[in-house]
Design an enzyme around this catalytic site. Structure first.
Site, PDB file in Angstrom:
ATOM      1  N   TYR A  33       0.928  -1.311  -0.070  1.00 56.37           N
ATOM      2  CA  TYR A  33      -0.031  -0.072   0.113  1.00 56.37           C
ATOM      3  C   TYR A  33       0.846   1.174  -0.141  1.00 56.37           C
ATOM      4  O   TYR A  33       1.986   1.198   0.135  1.00 56.37           O
ATOM      5  CB  TYR A  33      -0.886  -0.068   1.102  1.00 56.37           C
ATOM      6  CG  TYR A  33      -0.342   0.386   2.498  1.00 56.37           C
ATOM      7  CD1 TYR A  33      -0.421   1.490   3.070  1.00 56.37           C
ATOM      8  CD2 TYR A  33       0.514  -0.594   3.130  1.00 56.37           C
ATOM      9  CE1 TYR A  33      -0.174   1.937   4.338  1.00 56.37           C
ATOM     10  CE2 TYR A  33       1.105  -0.344   4.488  1.00 56.37           C
ATOM     11  CZ  TYR A  33       0.872   1.100   4.989  1.00 56.37           C
ATOM     12  OH  TYR A  33       1.406   1.475   6.149  1.00 56.37           O
ATOM     13  N   ARG A  52       8.192   3.965  -4.933  1.00 51.64           N
ATOM     14  CA  ARG A  52       8.179   3.138  -3.771  1.00 51.64           C
ATOM     15  C   ARG A  52       7.245   1.965  -4.027  1.00 51.64           C
ATOM     16  O   ARG A  52       7.466   0.753  -3.717  1.00 51.64           O
ATOM     17  CB  ARG A  52       8.100   3.657  -2.378  1.00 51.64           C
ATOM     18  CG  ARG A  52       8.150   2.699  -1.150  1.00 51.64           C
ATOM     19  CD  ARG A  52       8.039   3.237  -0.037  1.00 51.64           C
ATOM     20  NE  ARG A  52       7.002   4.259   0.176  1.00 51.64           N
ATOM     21  CZ  ARG A  52       6.553   4.841   1.319  1.00 51.64           C
ATOM     22  NH1 ARG A  52       7.735   5.291   2.409  1.00 51.64           N
ATOM     23  NH2 ARG A  52       5.611   5.356   1.624  1.00 51.64           N
ATOM     24  N   ARG A 101      -7.971 -21.001  -1.138  1.00 47.19           N
ATOM     25  CA  ARG A 101      -6.484 -20.458  -0.543  1.00 47.19           C
ATOM     26  C   ARG A 101      -5.441 -21.255  -0.722  1.00 47.19           C
ATOM     27  O   ARG A 101      -5.880 -22.528  -0.591  1.00 47.19           O
ATOM     28  CB  ARG A 101      -7.132 -20.534   0.949  1.00 47.19           C
ATOM     29  CG  ARG A 101      -6.027 -20.456   2.012  1.00 47.19           C
ATOM     30  CD  ARG A 101      -6.719 -20.259   3.429  1.00 47.19           C
ATOM     31  NE  ARG A 101      -5.758 -19.792   4.386  1.00 47.19           N
ATOM     32  CZ  ARG A 101      -4.911 -20.502   5.098  1.00 47.19           C
ATOM     33  NH1 ARG A 101      -4.938 -21.925   4.633  1.00 47.19           N
ATOM     34  NH2 ARG A 101      -3.923 -20.385   5.934  1.00 47.19           N
ATOM     35  N   GLU A 183      12.298   2.512  14.173  1.00 48.92           N
ATOM     36  CA  GLU A 183      11.302   3.308  13.727  1.00 48.92           C
ATOM     37  C   GLU A 183      10.075   3.708  14.592  1.00 48.92           C
ATOM     38  O   GLU A 183      10.094   2.632  15.523  1.00 48.92           O
ATOM     39  CB  GLU A 183      11.025   3.251  12.455  1.00 48.92           C
ATOM     40  CG  GLU A 183      10.300   2.046  12.013  1.00 48.92           C
ATOM     41  CD  GLU A 183      10.343   1.729  10.599  1.00 48.92           C
ATOM     42  OE1 GLU A 183      10.288   2.596   9.564  1.00 48.92           O
ATOM     43  OE2 GLU A 183      10.216   0.556  10.264  1.00 48.92           O
TER      44      GLU A 183
END
Length: 287
Positions: A33, A52, A101, A183
């Site tokens: 995302y 990115r 799946r 971070e």
């Protein structure tokens, strides 16, 4: 007003938007995302976010569902139809839902990714009261996977970290690994000592922040020194100032770490100036 969103080539009212229950982001967190800020109805640092995004897709062997030029037009159309003056555009690309799946994902060339975008209106984003009062953080152990440089939708532990901070009466958490700060839960972390900004160097250990790159460039242009190295929570507590950067907070001062005031315990002048410079320069370059 009903928000318009984008799903796989269609602009839809949000209540009509649907994604398969077999989508691999839902089952495996197999997706990436980006979040792009909007100021004055224009996109901030779009090129950086697009590059990115492509890097994240490449690292996961996932193809892009559209060209970057097409992606820009989708962003602009959502900003227009939703009348976003200040806010965010959230973008998510997943590997899609080709079959039942399975841990083994299919050939990227034969799989159509899922592409979803939506906007969030955030009036007052640039003139945030939080930036004037500063934020408080706690330190927590960094328990995420090792490829934090890929901006995946695996956000459970960062979410847990924010909840730990909230329970402790703080605003966010800084994560620590092997004794050193990596971070924040959704941001890059910095301390300032004298005229020097200190922040962890780029690696697989942290996200390669788009706002980070811009702020460090502006800092150097403003004759500030930049050291990209590891530092501890104890060193951070002894700093003159501290701050975070992200696409949604820009430059946000940190005034307390684990209950210890940073500097005077109020937003410092250098972080405040960096925020001013970032907003001024980003608005000039917005598209």
């Amino acid at each position: 007003m009903t928000r318009t969103v984008y799903v796989n080539g269609e602009y839809l009212p949000e209540h009509e938007a649907k994604v398969s229950i077999f989508d691999r982001a839902f089952l495996m967190a197999d997706g990436v995302y980006e979040v792009t800020s909007v100021l004055d109805g224009k996109l901030i640092d779009f090129d950086g976010h697009a590059k990115r995004l492509q890097r994240s897709l490449d690292e996961l062997d996932m193809k892009s569902p559209v060209t970057m030029d097409e992606l820009l037009e989708i962003h602009r159309e959502l900003v227009r139809v939703n009348e976003i003056d200040e806010g965010l555009v959230y973008l998510q690309v997943t590997r899609g839902a080709p079959a039942d799946r399975d841990f083994v994902f299919p050939d990227p060339e034969t799989t159509e990714p899922t592409l979803v975008l939506f906007t969030q209106s955030k009036p007052g984003l640039a003139d945030s009261p939080a930036a004037k009062r500063g934020m408080k953080v706690i330190s927590i152990e960094d328990q995420r996977w090792g490829r934090r440089d890929i901006k995946t939708v695996q956000l459970l532990y960062p979410s847990m970290g924010k909840m730990m901070a909230k329970k402790a009466g703080a605003d966010d958490a800084w994560m620590v690994e092997d004794g050193f700060v990596t971070e924040g839960t959704s941001n890059n972390a910095y301390i300032i000592k004298g005229n020097t900004i200190i922040t962890r160097a780029l690696s697989n250990d942290i996200l390669h922040g788009i706002t980070r790159a811009a702020v460090l460039r502006f800092a150097r242009e403003a004759q500030m020194q930049v050291e990209e190295r590891n530092y501890t929570i104890d060193e951070a507590k002894e700093a003159d100032e501290a701050f975070i950067t992200s696409a949604s907070t820009f430059v946000m001062p940190v005034i307390e770490i684990d209950g210890t005031p940073v500097g005077e315990g109020t937003p410092g002048p250098r972080a405040a100036r960096l925020r001013e410079i970032y907003l001024e320069e980003s608005r000039k370059a917005a598209i």
